[in-house]
Design a protein around this motif. Structure first.
Motif, PDB file in Angstrom:
ATOM      1  N   GLU A 212     119.057 -24.236  47.922  1.00 19.90           N
ATOM      2  CA  GLU A 212     117.834 -23.445  47.736  1.00 19.90           C
ATOM      3  C   GLU A 212     117.386 -23.475  46.280  1.00 19.90           C
ATOM      4  O   GLU A 212     116.199 -23.628  45.976  1.00 19.90           O
ATOM      5  CB  GLU A 212     118.056 -21.998  48.179  1.00 19.90           C
ATOM      6  CG  GLU A 212     116.811 -21.130  48.028  1.00 19.90           C
ATOM      7  CD  GLU A 212     117.073 -19.663  48.326  1.00 19.90           C
ATOM      8  OE1 GLU A 212     116.507 -19.160  49.303  1.00 19.90           O
ATOM      9  OE2 GLU A 212     117.839 -19.029  47.555  1.00 19.90           O
TER      10      GLU A 212
ATOM     11  N   ILE B 191     123.236 -21.968  48.771  1.00 18.65           N
ATOM     12  CA  ILE B 191     122.717 -21.344  47.548  1.00 18.65           C
ATOM     13  C   ILE B 191     122.245 -22.416  46.573  1.00 18.65           C
ATOM     14  O   ILE B 191     121.140 -22.328  46.010  1.00 18.65           O
ATOM     15  CB  ILE B 191     123.798 -20.450  46.898  1.00 18.65           C
ATOM     16  CG1 ILE B 191     124.067 -19.225  47.774  1.00 18.65           C
ATOM     17  CG2 ILE B 191     123.358 -20.004  45.492  1.00 18.65           C
ATOM     18  CD1 ILE B 191     125.281 -18.423  47.336  1.00 18.65           C
TER      19      ILE B 191
ATOM     20  N   GLU C 123     122.669 -10.013  47.485  1.00  9.66           N
ATOM     21  CA  GLU C 123     121.418 -10.459  48.121  1.00  9.66           C
ATOM     22  C   GLU C 123     121.482 -11.913  48.604  1.00  9.66           C
ATOM     23  O   GLU C 123     120.507 -12.646  48.530  1.00  9.66           O
ATOM     24  CB  GLU C 123     120.227 -10.280  47.164  1.00  9.66           C
ATOM     25  CG  GLU C 123     119.971  -8.839  46.782  1.00  9.66           C
ATOM     26  CD  GLU C 123     118.761  -8.687  45.871  1.00  9.66           C
ATOM     27  OE1 GLU C 123     118.045  -9.681  45.663  1.00  9.66           O
ATOM     28  OE2 GLU C 123     118.548  -7.575  45.370  1.00  9.66           O
ATOM     29  N   SER C 124     122.656 -12.301  49.082  1.00  8.01           N
ATOM     30  CA  SER C 124     122.796 -13.672  49.578  1.00  8.01           C
ATOM     31  C   SER C 124     122.940 -13.745  51.084  1.00  8.01           C
ATOM     32  O   SER C 124     122.896 -14.836  51.656  1.00  8.01           O
ATOM     33  CB  SER C 124     124.017 -14.336  48.919  1.00  8.01           C
ATOM     34  OG  SER C 124     125.195 -13.625  49.236  1.00  8.01           O
TER      35      SER C 124
ATOM     36  N   MET D  85     124.718 -16.727  53.208  1.00  6.23           N
ATOM     37  CA  MET D  85     124.550 -18.059  52.624  1.00  6.23           C
ATOM     38  C   MET D  85     125.870 -18.601  52.091  1.00  6.23           C
ATOM     39  O   MET D  85     126.645 -17.883  51.465  1.00  6.23           O
ATOM     40  CB  MET D  85     123.527 -18.019  51.480  1.00  6.23           C
ATOM     41  CG  MET D  85     122.106 -17.730  51.921  1.00  6.23           C
ATOM     42  SD  MET D  85     120.986 -17.557  50.487  1.00  6.23           S
ATOM     43  CE  MET D  85     120.870 -19.267  49.944  1.00  6.23           C
TER      44      MET D  85
ATOM     45  N   ARG E   7     119.595 -15.756  39.439  1.00 13.83           N
ATOM     46  CA  ARG E   7     119.543 -15.243  40.818  1.00 13.83           C
ATOM     47  C   ARG E   7     120.600 -15.932  41.681  1.00 13.83           C
ATOM     48  O   ARG E   7     121.311 -15.272  42.465  1.00 13.83           O
ATOM     49  CB  ARG E   7     118.144 -15.484  41.381  1.00 13.83           C
ATOM     50  CG  ARG E   7     117.955 -15.143  42.860  1.00 13.83           C
ATOM     51  CD  ARG E   7     116.497 -15.343  43.233  1.00 13.83           C
ATOM     52  NE  ARG E   7     116.251 -15.144  44.654  1.00 13.83           N
ATOM     53  CZ  ARG E   7     116.161 -16.118  45.554  1.00 13.83           C
ATOM     54  NH1 ARG E   7     116.305 -17.383  45.167  1.00 13.83           N
ATOM     55  NH2 ARG E   7     115.921 -15.840  46.827  1.00 13.83           N
ATOM     56  N   ALA E   8     120.727 -17.264  41.546  1.00 16.09           N
ATOM     57  CA  ALA E   8     121.735 -18.004  42.300  1.00 16.09           C
ATOM     58  C   ALA E   8     123.146 -17.556  41.927  1.00 16.09           C
ATOM     59  O   ALA E   8     124.036 -17.476  42.787  1.00 16.09           O
ATOM     60  CB  ALA E   8     121.574 -19.498  42.059  1.00 16.09           C
TER      61      ALA E   8
ATOM     62  N   GLN F 231     123.793 -14.442  43.753  1.00 22.22           N
ATOM     63  CA  GLN F 231     124.028 -14.762  45.154  1.00 22.22           C
ATOM     64  C   GLN F 231     125.446 -15.294  45.361  1.00 22.22           C
ATOM     65  O   GLN F 231     126.089 -14.991  46.367  1.00 22.22           O
ATOM     66  CB  GLN F 231     123.005 -15.802  45.630  1.00 22.22           C
ATOM     67  CG  GLN F 231     121.587 -15.259  45.762  1.00 22.22           C
ATOM     68  CD  GLN F 231     120.585 -16.351  46.127  1.00 22.22           C
ATOM     69  OE1 GLN F 231     120.718 -17.498  45.680  1.00 22.22           O
ATOM     70  NE2 GLN F 231     119.592 -16.005  46.925  1.00 22.22           N
ATOM     71  N   SER F 232     125.942 -16.076  44.401  1.00 23.71           N
ATOM     72  CA  SER F 232     127.298 -16.620  44.520  1.00 23.71           C
ATOM     73  C   SER F 232     128.348 -15.515  44.491  1.00 23.71           C
ATOM     74  O   SER F 232     129.468 -15.708  44.964  1.00 23.71           O
ATOM     75  CB  SER F 232     127.571 -17.614  43.391  1.00 23.71           C
ATOM     76  OG  SER F 232     127.745 -16.944  42.143  1.00 23.71           O
TER      77      SER F 232
ATOM     78  N   ASP G 118     127.967 -21.449  49.614  1.00 24.82           N
ATOM     79  CA  ASP G 118     127.722 -21.965  48.265  1.00 24.82           C
ATOM     80  C   ASP G 118     126.778 -23.171  48.305  1.00 24.82           C
ATOM     81  O   ASP G 118     125.900 -23.322  47.455  1.00 24.82           O
ATOM     82  CB  ASP G 118     129.048 -22.369  47.608  1.00 24.82           C
ATOM     83  CG  ASP G 118     129.847 -21.169  47.135  1.00 24.82           C
ATOM     84  OD1 ASP G 118     129.352 -20.031  47.286  1.00 24.82           O
ATOM     85  OD2 ASP G 118     130.964 -21.368  46.623  1.00 24.82           O
TER      86      ASP G 118
END
Length: 358
Positions: free
Chosen positions: A342, A339, A330-331, A334, A321-322, A325-326, A336
Motif C-alpha cells: 500500500e 502494508i 490502524e492496520s 493487514m 503511517r506505515a 501500521q506495522s 507486513d
C-alpha cells in the motif's frame, strides 16, 4: 588524568602505556569492547594470566569484591589485571555505604593493578558522585590514575568515512558502492559493520577490493531484489520493477523484514525533504548529509526532480503511517507485505492524504 578519545586510548594501549584504572563508557559499545579486549590480551603475557588476571561481570559482583581483587599484588608478574564487564549492572557502584571505599581507591589506586570498568550502552551522570569524580571541574581535577574514555554513537553521515578508514586500516580497499550499501543496510552499529567487513576480508583475493557484489553475496542481499533497487525504482517511477521487488519481498519475508525497509525509505525521503530546502546544494551540503560519493547522490538528484517538496513531505508522512501500521495501529488485519504494498502504491500514485484518512 583528563578524559581521552577512543583513538587516543587505543594508541596509548598499543604503545603499552598502561594506567592503574580505566573507566570505559558510552552508548557505542564497539570501542569499549575493543579497548577492553586489547587490555585483556596484551597487559600480561600468557603464562602470567593464570594467577594475575580475572574477568568479572557487574551483575555478579559488588564494589567490595572488585576492590578486594584490585588490591591484590601480582604473583611473579609486574602487574595484575581486573576487568569488570557490564559494569553498569554493579548494584552498589554509587551506594552511600560502598562509595567512600571506591572513592578512596580511585584517588589512590594500586599502581601494580590495571582495573578496567566496561560501562556499556550508557554514560555516567556527571551530577552524581562517580561522574563528578571522574570528570572533575576547575576546582577539583579528576584522579590522576584514572583514564576515562567515552565512546559515543556516530551519526549516519559519518558511517561511510568511518567504514572506508576501517577497511584501509586493514590494508584493503572498499568501493564507494559497497560503502553505501553497508552503511545504509547495517546503519551505525560499528560492531555489526566490523563483523561483516572482517568476514569479507577473509574471503578477499590479493589486491581485490570489497565491492558491491561481494557485499551483496556475504550480507545476503539479493542483487536485483533489495530495498536499494526498490528505492531507485520509486525515484525513476518504474512501477513494473517496484512491483516485481514487492512480490520477491512477500515471497521472502524473513530476508526482507518490514521495519528495516521502512527505516531505509524514511532515511532517504527525510534527506530528500531536507535537500529540497537548500536553494543551491554545495559540496559541503552533500557532505553534511553523509553523501560523499557520486553514486550516493545520483538517486537524490533524480528524486529532487521526481518529487516536489510538498510531495516529499507527504511521502514522509505516509512512511510514518506505515510504521504505525506495522506496530498494529490502524492496520486492521493487514500483513507486513500488504502494508509495504500500500505504501509503495501511494508513493507512486499521488493520492491526496485526506482521501485515505492520513
Amino acid at each position: 588524568m583528563p578524559a581521552v578519545s577512543a583513538d587516543e586510548l587505543l594508541n596509548q594501549l598499543r604503545q603499552r602505556q598502561f594506567a592503574p584504572v580505566y573507566f570505559l563508557q558510552g552508548e557505542e559499545p564497539y570501542y569499549v569492547d575493543l579497548a577492553a579486549d586489547i587490555l585483556e590480551k596484551t597487559v600480561l603475557q600468557e603464562h602470567e594470566k593464570g594467577f594475575n588476571q580475572v574477568v568479572l561481570y557487574g551483575k555478579d559482583v559488588d564494589v567490595a569484591t572488585i576492590l578486594n581483587q584490585a588490591k591484590r599484588f601480582p604473583m611473579m608478574a609486574e602487574r595484575s589485571v581486573v576487568i569488570i564487564k557490564e559494569a553498569q549492572a554493579i548494584v552498589d557502584l554509587e551506594n552511600d555505604k560502598s562509595w567512600p571505599f571506591l572513592e578512596a581507591y580511585l584517588k589512590n589506586p594500586l599502581q601494580s593493578t590495571v582495573l578496567v570498568f566496561c560501562y556499556k550502552h550508557k554514560t555516567l551522570d556527571a551530577r552524581k558522585k562517580l561522574g563528578k569524580l571522574l570528570t572533575g571541574d576547575k576546582k577539583t581535577p579528576p584522579p590522576a590514575g584514572v583514564v576515562l574514555m567515552t565512546s559515543n554513537k556516530i551519526y549516519d553521515n559519518q558511517v561511510p568515512a568511518w567504514l572506508t578508514a576501517y577497511v584501509r586500516s586493514k590494508g584493503q580497499q572498499i568501493t564507494p558502492q559497497a560503502t553505501v550499501i553497508l552503511s545504509e543496510y547495517i546503519g551505525t552499529e560499528l560492531g555489526r559493520l566490523t563483523n561483516e567487513v572482517d568476514k569479507m576480508l577473509i574471503n578477499l583475493q590479493a589486491g581485490q577490493p570489497i565491492d558491491e557484489d561481494l557485499v551483496q553475496r556475504m550480507v545476503g542481499i539479493s542483487k536485483e531484489y533489495n530495498i536499494f533497487e526498490l528505492q531507485s525504482a520509486l525515484v525513476r517511477r518504474d512501477v513494473l520493477k517496484a512491483n516485481r521487488i514487492l512480490l520477491y519481498f512477500e515471497a521472502n519475508p524473513k530476508a526482507n523484514p518490514l521495519i528495516p525497509n521502512l527505516t531505509l525509505l524514511f532515511n532517504y525521503f527525510s534527506r530528500l525533504l531536507a535537500l529540497h530546502q537548500i536553494p543551491n546544494i554545495s559540496e559541503a551540503d552533500w557532505l553534511k548529509f553523509g553523501l560523499r560519493f557520486p553514486v550516493q547522490r545520483r538517486d537524490y538528484q533524480t528524486g529532487l526532480k521526481a518529487f516536489s517538496f510538498e510531495r516529499t513531505r507527504d511521502i514522509v508522512h505516509l512512511i510514518r503511517r506505515a510504521d504505525l501500521q506495522s506496530k498494529g495501529i490502524e492496520s486492521g488485519s493487514m500483513t507486513d507485505g500488504e502494508i509495504l504494498r500500500e505504501l509503495i502504491f501511494l508513493i507512486l500514485h499521488p493520492v491526496p492524504l485526506h482521501a485515505i484518512g492520513a
